[in-house]
Each structure stands twice: as structure tokens, then as C-alpha cells.
Write a protein that holds these residues in place. Structure first.
Motif, PDB file in Angstrom:
ATOM      1  N   LEU A 291       1.146  16.402   7.410  1.00 38.05           N
ATOM      2  CA  LEU A 291       2.158  15.345   7.390  1.00 38.05           C
ATOM      3  C   LEU A 291       3.463  15.882   7.972  1.00 38.05           C
ATOM      4  CD1 LEU A 291       1.302  13.841   3.902  1.00 38.05           C
ATOM      5  CD2 LEU A 291       0.999  12.729   6.123  1.00 38.05           C
ATOM      6  N   VAL A 292       3.864  15.311   9.093  1.00 36.36           N
ATOM      7  CA  VAL A 292       5.009  15.835   9.839  1.00 36.36           C
ATOM      8  C   VAL A 292       6.273  15.793   8.991  1.00 36.36           C
ATOM      9  CG1 VAL A 292       5.558  13.606  10.931  1.00 36.36           C
ATOM     10  CG2 VAL A 292       6.209  15.739  12.060  1.00 36.36           C
ATOM     11  N   ASP A 293       6.972  16.920   8.946  1.00 38.06           N
ATOM     12  CA  ASP A 293       8.213  17.056   8.182  1.00 38.06           C
ATOM     13  C   ASP A 293       8.033  16.657   6.715  1.00 38.06           C
ATOM     14  OD1 ASP A 293       9.071  17.692  10.697  1.00 38.06           O
ATOM     15  OD2 ASP A 293      10.773  16.319  10.718  1.00 38.06           O
ATOM     16  N   MET A 294       6.802  16.764   6.210  1.00 37.59           N
ATOM     17  CA  MET A 294       6.452  16.445   4.815  1.00 37.59           C
ATOM     18  C   MET A 294       6.767  14.985   4.459  1.00 37.59           C
ATOM     19  SD  MET A 294       6.989  19.923   2.585  1.00 37.59           S
ATOM     20  CE  MET A 294       8.719  19.715   2.261  1.00 37.59           C
ATOM     21  N   ILE A 295       6.810  14.095   5.452  1.00 39.64           N
ATOM     22  CA  ILE A 295       7.051  12.673   5.210  1.00 39.64           C
ATOM     23  C   ILE A 295       5.707  12.017   4.917  1.00 39.64           C
ATOM     24  CG2 ILE A 295       7.845  10.499   6.215  1.00 39.64           C
ATOM     25  CD1 ILE A 295       9.776  12.198   7.942  1.00 39.64           C
ATOM     26  N   TYR A 296       5.594  11.392   3.756  1.00 42.33           N
ATOM     27  CA  TYR A 296       4.307  10.822   3.336  1.00 42.33           C
ATOM     28  C   TYR A 296       4.465   9.371   2.913  1.00 42.33           C
ATOM     29  CZ  TYR A 296       5.943  11.217  -1.515  1.00 42.33           C
ATOM     30  OH  TYR A 296       6.657  11.072  -2.689  1.00 42.33           O
ATOM     31  N   PHE A 297       3.325   8.705   2.786  1.00 42.90           N
ATOM     32  CA  PHE A 297       3.246   7.346   2.256  1.00 42.90           C
ATOM     33  C   PHE A 297       2.138   7.367   1.208  1.00 42.90           C
ATOM     34  CE2 PHE A 297       5.202   7.150   6.322  1.00 42.90           C
ATOM     35  CZ  PHE A 297       6.088   6.082   6.298  1.00 42.90           C
ATOM     36  N   TRP A 298       2.449   6.970  -0.008  1.00 40.64           N
ATOM     37  CA  TRP A 298       1.527   7.093  -1.131  1.00 40.64           C
ATOM     38  C   TRP A 298       0.948   5.723  -1.482  1.00 40.64           C
ATOM     39  CZ3 TRP A 298      -0.956  10.852  -3.465  1.00 40.64           C
ATOM     40  CH2 TRP A 298      -1.458  10.690  -4.759  1.00 40.64           C
ATOM     41  N   LYS A 299      -0.374   5.656  -1.530  1.00 37.42           N
ATOM     42  CA  LYS A 299      -1.037   4.385  -1.837  1.00 37.42           C
ATOM     43  C   LYS A 299      -2.376   4.659  -2.506  1.00 37.42           C
ATOM     44  CE  LYS A 299      -2.863   0.181   0.351  1.00 37.42           C
ATOM     45  NZ  LYS A 299      -3.059  -0.542   1.641  1.00 37.42           N
ATOM     46  N   LYS A 300      -2.574   4.078  -3.649  1.00 37.32           N
ATOM     47  CA  LYS A 300      -3.842   4.184  -4.382  1.00 37.32           C
ATOM     48  C   LYS A 300      -4.306   5.633  -4.512  1.00 37.32           C
ATOM     49  CE  LYS A 300      -5.420  -0.480  -3.205  1.00 37.32           C
ATOM     50  NZ  LYS A 300      -6.478  -1.312  -2.558  1.00 37.32           N
ATOM     51  N   ASP A 301      -3.407   6.482  -4.968  1.00 35.33           N
ATOM     52  CA  ASP A 301      -3.717   7.895  -5.226  1.00 35.33           C
ATOM     53  C   ASP A 301      -4.080   8.681  -3.975  1.00 35.33           C
ATOM     54  OD1 ASP A 301      -3.194   7.628  -7.899  1.00 35.33           O
ATOM     55  OD2 ASP A 301      -5.277   7.276  -8.468  1.00 35.33           O
ATOM     56  N   LYS A 302      -3.595   8.237  -2.813  1.00 29.65           N
ATOM     57  CA  LYS A 302      -3.871   8.944  -1.565  1.00 29.65           C
ATOM     58  C   LYS A 302      -2.593   9.102  -0.747  1.00 29.65           C
ATOM     59  CE  LYS A 302      -8.696   7.468  -1.022  1.00 29.65           C
ATOM     60  NZ  LYS A 302      -9.652   6.741  -0.140  1.00 29.65           N
ATOM     61  N   LEU A 303      -2.528  10.206   0.008  1.00 32.56           N
ATOM     62  CA  LEU A 303      -1.431  10.446   0.946  1.00 32.56           C
ATOM     63  C   LEU A 303      -1.806   9.894   2.315  1.00 32.56           C
ATOM     64  CD1 LEU A 303      -0.585  14.192   0.185  1.00 32.56           C
ATOM     65  CD2 LEU A 303       0.887  12.236  -0.351  1.00 32.56           C
ATOM     66  N   TYR A 304      -0.879   9.202   2.946  1.00 31.71           N
ATOM     67  CA  TYR A 304      -1.085   8.694   4.302  1.00 31.71           C
ATOM     68  C   TYR A 304       0.077   9.133   5.191  1.00 31.71           C
ATOM     69  CZ  TYR A 304      -4.576   5.271   2.607  1.00 31.71           C
ATOM     70  OH  TYR A 304      -5.683   4.667   2.060  1.00 31.71           O
ATOM     71  N   CYS A 305      -0.186   9.272   6.475  1.00 31.62           N
ATOM     72  CA  CYS A 305       0.911   9.339   7.436  1.00 31.62           C
ATOM     73  C   CYS A 305       1.369   7.910   7.684  1.00 31.62           C
ATOM     74  CB  CYS A 305       0.457  10.003   8.744  1.00 31.62           C
ATOM     75  SG  CYS A 305      -0.769   9.060   9.705  1.00 31.62           S
TER      76      CYS A 305
END
Length: 437
Positions: A291-305
Motif C-alpha cells: 500500500l503506497v505511503d501506507m494509505i489504505y481503505f478498510w472494508k469488511k475486515d480487509k485492506l484495499y488500495c
């Protein structure tokens, strides 16, 4: 009024990178020129990140805009003025990655985690694969640049970067962006697991391989049975105390393997501080990229770009690469398309009701196919139409007709027969070859 202002601002920023040379096509490309609605170069059809464009200021602006009006707004402002600013280059000493290990050397990082502890930053970088460390002038810096463009497309967050949205689409997009910021967007937090207080993250099942972590070095007992990401009755955040005393053990939420005390872990506050990741395991669940620059999107217990979070919420157009905020769109060739963007990749004519051919992953009209992509029959030297049957052998092609696919010696039709090819000539037998060669 706000939607009207967004409509007025709409532009694809055609001055961005104009004339930059293509790193793929080299001298074949005349220089970057942005297509008027596709996110590619009109000259070579490569993406912006494939061109030699200096993106530093644009990246900082994009990240700032992304976190605007979120709980991270103050954090971003603080990081820019703190002792270790997140939007500046940093000089740190990293160990050599050469086959023959040498002394640590001073390098310049194009990005560093948003913490003020320089040693923590160095430890974090050491735990990343060398080819993904954002060291200036290396493959790692190029990797970060490409992932910044790939994972955080500006047209997923900014209506003014989209092509010809209606007022209704702008409104829906604004609602989507606000939901994204309120419910999913976050920045990874770098900390030492043993410094955290609270519960323990555990996982069931077999351990998986983990990039950047050597399983041979894992120490400590396996925690008692528990479910992934739950808090145990004893221990500190992300770890459990050995029954016999000694150090606690910590499990990575991604790979289920132990983490060592003294090594930094990445936390995501939206996931809760009972979960933690190895630095190299903080990846998108869809593309598995860091995940670039540690920027994440959290949804249903999962990390997304950002890109794949967007695609989990809305369909993405295969033509313009934008999310589709209209109820009306079409599906073709396993992709979604704005009705106005299901077009020929070569000439941009709308393909609704027309015959088209898929060239690689792009649809092209029949006219462009015949002009730009069709292969010629070796026998008659006429381009083979997409609907015509053909016979191919290596790089040579023939109409699958008796008058074209025949023995060069005796003119016997070779369709369905054994043959031999010599310099684009076909023969039905060794005898014919000897007689007529």
C-alpha cells in the motif's frame, strides 16, 4: 451551486507532463500528449506513469486533497512541519543490498512513514523488499511512483479530473467520496508492538509465507487457539505472554507469522489496534501490492488500495478508467463501459451496433482492424478479415481456402493435411519439395 462549480472546474489537466519522453517506447513516441478522455498518451497509448514526468508536487497535492476534510487533515499538516516531514526527502543510513554485504550507506528516501522517530523509519525500510524501498534514483522510487498513480487515481476522488460528468453524476460521486473518507480511508501507524497496550491479535490455521520475514527466525510459542483479529484474555496489543515467562509473541494479521520484538509493525486504526502487520505484509487484498505511503481503505475486515476499494463499490469503465456513477452503462468483453466510452481504441468511434474486434484487451472497429492490425495472407497478399478462417504457422498466415493454403509444388489443397513449410512455401511431401524448390 457546489455542483455547478465542480462542473466549471472539470479538466483532465492536459498540461501535466506534456512532451515528456516515454520510458517504454523511447524515441518512437513524440512526447506525452494526453488523450482527451482516456488516461493515456495519444501518441504511443502508454500511461502517464510510463513517461518521464516529475510528479513530486502533483503527488503531494493529490495526497493532501485525498485527506482534506477528514480526521487526518491535522495529521497531514503536522507531518509537513514536524522534525521528519512526510512530504520531503530524507537522508538515512541503510544496509547494503549488494550480494557482497558492505557497510551501511547514506541514501535519500523520497517518502518516509509518518513518524518522528528516525530509527523506526530505518527499521521499517530494512523490512521492505529492497526493490520496493523508495530510495531516490532506484527501482524502488520508480515502483512508488507507479503505485501512487495506480492505487490512488485522482479521477476516483476529484470530479474535476473526470470526463464530461452530468450534474447528477457529480452529486453521486461527491456522496461516494464522502462515504469513502468517513468509513474507509486511513493511514498506517508505525509502532513497536511491545509498546502497545491492550489485547492480542491471533489467528487460526496454518502459517503462510511472509515477504520480508524469515520464518526460521520466528521465536516464541504459538498462541492459544483464537480467531483472527480477536483479543485474547492476556497479553499486550498484538501479542501474548509466554506461559513460562520471557518475551511476548505477536502475529501478523496478513501472514499469521510471528513478529519480533524490537521490529516495527504497521497498525490501521480503522481495523483496531488489536491487529498488526509486518511492513511488507501491509498490502491490498486484491492486487497484493504494498500500500503506497501506507494509505489504505478498510472494508469488511480487509485492506484495499484506493483503486480496488473503488471497484468494490462501483463499476469501472474499461475505456476511461473512471468509476461509473450513472445507472446506465454497458457490459462487454468482461468489462464495464460508459455508453459513450465503448469506442474503437484506434479512432474513438462509438461501437454500439458495429462489428468490432478485440485486439489484446481493447476493442477496435473493423475498419481500423483491417488498416492497423490485420495480417496478410502469404499466398495472395490480401489482409485477412476478422471473420475469415485462417491457418497460421509461426509468424505466417494463410486464408483457409484451397486457392491460398496449397502445396507450392503440385497445388494440392493442404487444409486438414500434413505439410512442411520452407521460407513461407508449403509442400505436401518431401518429393514435392525436392522437385519444386
Amino acid at each position: 451551486m457546489e455542483i455547478r462549480n465542480e462542473m466549471k472546474k472539470m479538466t483532465l489537466g492536459h498540461e501535466m507532463g506534456a512532451g515528456a519522453s516515454c520510458l517504454k517506447c523511447k524515441e518512437k513516441c513524440e512526447g506525452f500528449e494526453l488523450h482527451f478522455w482516456r488516461k493515456i498518451c495519444r501518441n504511443c497509448k502508454c500511461s502517464l506513469e510510463d513517461h518521464d514526468v516529475q510528479m513530486d508536487s502533483a503527488e503531494n497535492k493529490k495526497v493532501g486533497k485525498l485527506f482534506e476534510d477528514t480526521k487526518y487533515t491535522g495529521l497531514i499538516a503536522k507531518l509537513k512541519t514536524g522534525p521528519f516531514p512526510a512530504d520531503k526527502t530524507h537522508k538515512v543510513s541503510l544496509p547494503s543490498t549488494e550480494p557482497v554485504k558492505g557497510p551501511a550507506k547514506m541514501v535519500t528516501l523520497e517518502w518516509a512513514p509518518p513518524v518522528t522517530n528516525k530509527q523506526l523509519v530505518v527499521s521499517y525500510m530494512e523490512l521492505l523488499p529492497p526493490e520496493k524501498r523508495p530510495v531516490a534514483g532506484t527501482a524502488g522510487a520508480e515502483y512508488r511512483k507507479r503505485q501512487m498513480a495506480r492505487q490512488l487515481p485522482e479521477h476516483d476522488q476529484e470530479p474535476s479530473c473526470c470526463h464530461d460528468l452530468s450534474p447528477g453524476e457529480v452529486k453521486v460521486m461527491q456522496q461516494y467520496v464522502q462515504k469513502c473518507k468517513n468509513e474507509a480511508l486511513g493511514v498506517g501507524d508505525l509502532k513497536l508492538p511491545e509498546e502497545m497496550a491492550g489485547g492480542v491479535a491471533q489467528s487460526e490455521g496454518k502459517e503462510k509465507s511472509c515477504p520480508g520475514t524469515d520464518s526460521k527466525d520466528a521465536t516464541g510459542p504459538v498462541p492459544e487457539q483464537g480467531s483472527k483479529g480477536t483479543i485474547s484474555k492476556t497479553g499486550s496489543a498484538g501479542g501474548q505472554k509466554n506461559p513460562g515467562g520471557g518475551s511476548r509473541t505477536y502475529l501478523c494479521y496478513q501472514c499469521n507469522q510471528h513478529m519480533k520484538e524490537g521490529e516495527p509493525a504497521v497498525y490501521a486504526d480503522r481495523a483496531g489496534y488489536d491487529r498488526l502487520w509486518h511492513p511488507a505484509c501491509f498490502v491490498c487484498c486484491t492486487c497484493t501490492e504494498l500500500l503506497v505511503d501506507m494509505i489504505y481503505f478498510w472494508k469488511k475486515d480487509k485492506l484495499y488500495c484506493g483503486r480496488h476499494y473503488g471497484e468494490s463499490e462501483k463499476p469501472r469503465c474499461g475505456g476511461c478508467d473512471e468509476l461509473i456513477f450513472s445507472n446506465e452503462y454497458t457490459q462487454a468483453e468482461g468489462q464495464n463501459w460508459h455508453l459513450k466510452h465503448f469506442c474503437c481504441f484506434d479512432c474513438d468511434c462509438v461501437l454500439a451496433g458495429l462489428t468490432y474486434v478485440m485486439e489484446d484487451i481493447h476493442p477496435v472497429c473493423e475498419t481500423c482492424y483491417m488498416q492497423n492490425h490485420a495480417v496478410k495472407c502469404v499466398a495472395c497478399q490480401v489482409a485477412i478479415t476478422p471473420e475469415a478462417q485462417r491457418v497460421s504457422y509461426g509468424e505466417s498466415h494463410w486464408h483457409a481456402e484451397p486457392k491460398c493454403f496449397q502445396c507450392s509444388g503440385c497445388s494440392k489443397c493442404l487444409i486438414g493435411q500434413r505439410f512442411m513449410a520452407v521460407k513461407n512455401k508449403l509442400f505436401c511431401s518431401v518429393e514435392c519439395k525436392k522437385t519444386h524448390q
